[in-house]
Design a protein around this motif. Sequence first.
Motif, PDB file in Angstrom:
ATOM      1  N   HIS A  81      78.602   1.460  -3.139  1.00 44.17           N
ATOM      2  CA  HIS A  81      79.986   1.920  -3.040  1.00 44.17           C
ATOM      3  C   HIS A  81      80.316   2.607  -1.717  1.00 44.17           C
ATOM      4  O   HIS A  81      81.499   2.877  -1.462  1.00 44.17           O
ATOM      5  CB  HIS A  81      80.294   2.896  -4.181  1.00 44.17           C
ATOM      6  CG  HIS A  81      80.044   2.346  -5.544  1.00 44.17           C
ATOM      7  ND1 HIS A  81      80.563   1.153  -5.974  1.00 44.17           N
ATOM      8  CD2 HIS A  81      79.300   2.829  -6.579  1.00 44.17           C
ATOM      9  CE1 HIS A  81      80.173   0.926  -7.218  1.00 44.17           C
ATOM     10  NE2 HIS A  81      79.408   1.919  -7.601  1.00 44.17           N
ATOM     11  N   TYR A  82      79.309   2.913  -0.892  1.00 42.62           N
ATOM     12  CA  TYR A  82      79.557   3.832   0.205  1.00 42.62           C
ATOM     13  C   TYR A  82      79.029   3.314   1.541  1.00 42.62           C
ATOM     14  O   TYR A  82      78.049   2.566   1.599  1.00 42.62           O
ATOM     15  CB  TYR A  82      78.914   5.196  -0.103  1.00 42.62           C
ATOM     16  CG  TYR A  82      79.239   5.692  -1.482  1.00 42.62           C
ATOM     17  CD1 TYR A  82      80.545   6.030  -1.838  1.00 42.62           C
ATOM     18  CD2 TYR A  82      78.256   5.778  -2.466  1.00 42.62           C
ATOM     19  CE1 TYR A  82      80.849   6.456  -3.120  1.00 42.62           C
ATOM     20  CE2 TYR A  82      78.555   6.210  -3.750  1.00 42.62           C
ATOM     21  CZ  TYR A  82      79.853   6.547  -4.073  1.00 42.62           C
ATOM     22  OH  TYR A  82      80.163   6.953  -5.342  1.00 42.62           O
ATOM     23  N   ALA A 117      74.630   9.204   4.940  1.00 43.97           N
ATOM     24  CA  ALA A 117      73.736   9.971   5.813  1.00 43.97           C
ATOM     25  C   ALA A 117      74.326  11.333   6.137  1.00 43.97           C
ATOM     26  O   ALA A 117      73.618  12.354   6.109  1.00 43.97           O
ATOM     27  CB  ALA A 117      73.461   9.186   7.088  1.00 43.97           C
ATOM     28  N   GLU A 118      75.613  11.381   6.433  1.00 45.89           N
ATOM     29  CA  GLU A 118      76.231  12.667   6.791  1.00 45.89           C
ATOM     30  C   GLU A 118      76.323  13.601   5.582  1.00 45.89           C
ATOM     31  O   GLU A 118      76.135  14.816   5.728  1.00 45.89           O
ATOM     32  CB  GLU A 118      77.606  12.420   7.402  1.00 45.89           C
ATOM     33  CG  GLU A 118      77.529  11.741   8.763  1.00 45.89           C
ATOM     34  CD  GLU A 118      78.752  11.971   9.620  1.00 45.89           C
ATOM     35  OE1 GLU A 118      78.575  12.213  10.829  1.00 45.89           O
ATOM     36  OE2 GLU A 118      79.885  11.921   9.092  1.00 45.89           O
ATOM     37  N   VAL A 119      76.604  13.060   4.403  1.00 41.28           N
ATOM     38  CA  VAL A 119      76.665  13.883   3.194  1.00 41.28           C
ATOM     39  C   VAL A 119      75.316  14.559   2.941  1.00 41.28           C
ATOM     40  O   VAL A 119      75.245  15.778   2.711  1.00 41.28           O
ATOM     41  CB  VAL A 119      77.079  13.037   1.976  1.00 41.28           C
ATOM     42  CG1 VAL A 119      76.780  13.786   0.674  1.00 41.28           C
ATOM     43  CG2 VAL A 119      78.553  12.685   2.041  1.00 41.28           C
ATOM     44  N   ILE A 176      70.595   3.804   6.116  1.00 42.77           N
ATOM     45  CA  ILE A 176      70.846   5.216   5.777  1.00 42.77           C
ATOM     46  C   ILE A 176      69.703   6.092   6.264  1.00 42.77           C
ATOM     47  O   ILE A 176      69.923   7.148   6.886  1.00 42.77           O
ATOM     48  CB  ILE A 176      71.030   5.376   4.250  1.00 42.77           C
ATOM     49  CG1 ILE A 176      72.317   4.706   3.789  1.00 42.77           C
ATOM     50  CG2 ILE A 176      71.051   6.861   3.871  1.00 42.77           C
ATOM     51  CD1 ILE A 176      72.441   4.597   2.266  1.00 42.77           C
ATOM     52  N   LEU A 177      68.482   5.664   5.999  1.00 43.83           N
ATOM     53  CA  LEU A 177      67.320   6.457   6.404  1.00 43.83           C
ATOM     54  C   LEU A 177      67.246   6.589   7.919  1.00 43.83           C
ATOM     55  O   LEU A 177      66.929   7.666   8.450  1.00 43.83           O
ATOM     56  CB  LEU A 177      66.038   5.818   5.859  1.00 43.83           C
ATOM     57  CG  LEU A 177      65.902   5.772   4.330  1.00 43.83           C
ATOM     58  CD1 LEU A 177      64.643   5.016   3.942  1.00 43.83           C
ATOM     59  CD2 LEU A 177      65.904   7.168   3.733  1.00 43.83           C
ATOM     60  N   ARG A 237      86.604  -7.122  -2.914  1.00 40.74           N
ATOM     61  CA  ARG A 237      85.503  -7.663  -3.687  1.00 40.74           C
ATOM     62  C   ARG A 237      84.298  -6.727  -3.554  1.00 40.74           C
ATOM     63  O   ARG A 237      83.856  -6.444  -2.443  1.00 40.74           O
ATOM     64  CB  ARG A 237      85.136  -9.059  -3.187  1.00 40.74           C
ATOM     65  CG  ARG A 237      84.034  -9.740  -3.986  1.00 40.74           C
ATOM     66  CD  ARG A 237      83.718 -11.111  -3.387  1.00 40.74           C
ATOM     67  NE  ARG A 237      82.654 -11.765  -4.119  1.00 40.74           N
ATOM     68  CZ  ARG A 237      82.815 -12.492  -5.207  1.00 40.74           C
ATOM     69  NH1 ARG A 237      84.040 -12.656  -5.689  1.00 40.74           N
ATOM     70  NH2 ARG A 237      81.798 -13.068  -5.819  1.00 40.74           N
ATOM     71  N   PRO A 238      83.750  -6.205  -4.657  1.00 37.00           N
ATOM     72  CA  PRO A 238      82.591  -5.305  -4.560  1.00 37.00           C
ATOM     73  C   PRO A 238      81.397  -5.996  -3.899  1.00 37.00           C
ATOM     74  O   PRO A 238      81.201  -7.207  -4.051  1.00 37.00           O
ATOM     75  CB  PRO A 238      82.291  -4.962  -6.026  1.00 37.00           C
ATOM     76  CG  PRO A 238      83.551  -5.249  -6.759  1.00 37.00           C
ATOM     77  CD  PRO A 238      84.189  -6.406  -6.042  1.00 37.00           C
ATOM     78  N   ASP A 239      80.624  -5.221  -3.173  1.00 34.24           N
ATOM     79  CA  ASP A 239      79.433  -5.736  -2.515  1.00 34.24           C
ATOM     80  C   ASP A 239      78.291  -5.772  -3.518  1.00 34.24           C
ATOM     81  O   ASP A 239      77.705  -4.749  -3.851  1.00 34.24           O
ATOM     82  CB  ASP A 239      79.071  -4.841  -1.323  1.00 34.24           C
ATOM     83  CG  ASP A 239      77.832  -5.326  -0.585  1.00 34.24           C
ATOM     84  OD1 ASP A 239      77.348  -6.433  -0.904  1.00 34.24           O
ATOM     85  OD2 ASP A 239      77.355  -4.604   0.306  1.00 34.24           O
TER      86      ASP A 239
END
Length: 331
Positions: free
Chosen positions: A80-81, A87-89, A137-138, A124-126
Amino acid sequence: MKLSILDQVPISKGMTASEALANSVKIAQLGDQLGYERMWFAEHHNTTTLASSAPEVTAAYVAAKTERIRVGTGGIMMMHYSPFKVAEVFKTLAALAPGRIDFGAGRAPGGDMPSMTALASGRRPDLTEQYDKLEIILRLMNEQPTGETVYDNVVATPFKVQLPEAWLLGSSGQSARQAGENGVGYSFAQFFNGQMSKGIFDAYRNSFKPSYFMQKPTIITTYAASVAETAEEAEYLSMPMQIGRLNLMRGRLLNVMSPEEANDYPLTEMDKMMLQENRHLMLIGSAEDVAAQILEEQAEYGFDEAMINSNLYSVEQRLNSYTLLAQQLIK
């Protein structure tokens, strides 16, 4: 052994969402006092029975209300993100509570198709595999090049902070090798389908590459549990969880019933058969018996930590369940 808590923030019948979240704080504070290792919050959307749609927000609040217990997500649903936003969160969370934040990531949607579409703003959702997103992200968290042009000119802030521990969730073994190759912890949801195996855990360990996020392979196994002073009481108190799973299998999400309602629930012969078939997905009994089963399975399968999800009807029952189990397992 290390013992932890998974909280889905269940809303029992007659309870408000605010009360459910306040109960989570009480459980976290008890876990903090009893020596629980960590408390994770799940991500669920489009339901009136769970109040855990924004686990990163709940984790921030709970971290501020506790002193030593690790707090995180079990998990944030990556599909969803934006990787940059995730990463910032989590770098922000880690800066606010250094050494106490866990980034637990999942590949599932945490909801139905309408919620997936809404989270994608109508697009369209991924639905593709999320392993590439996890790696990005890592890398963004660790301030490394991602190999993706879109991230070449950005840095995930706050900059140069102690990073969270990172974990990949799984329930079938499919994620085990990916968790190892990314150098993160592996969290197995035994309460989903009860398919824990040495093969799954060996695949994770054999593929593990040390990273900033995890120096050695580490496995958490998550159980659903009802623990009380006696096996009979634990059985009685477990029926709301058992009936809840039965309804979930039929696509019905209901608020957690009282034990009285659940034990009086009209069951067909098919219902009784399904309850018996799902019995192995829960640990039900006295603290001594449940602790013995966890230790026996730890010796057989070789996981490092047990995480407990106890969605009993009242917060008092939940607090008691976590207390009794801690007295047996946390030394």
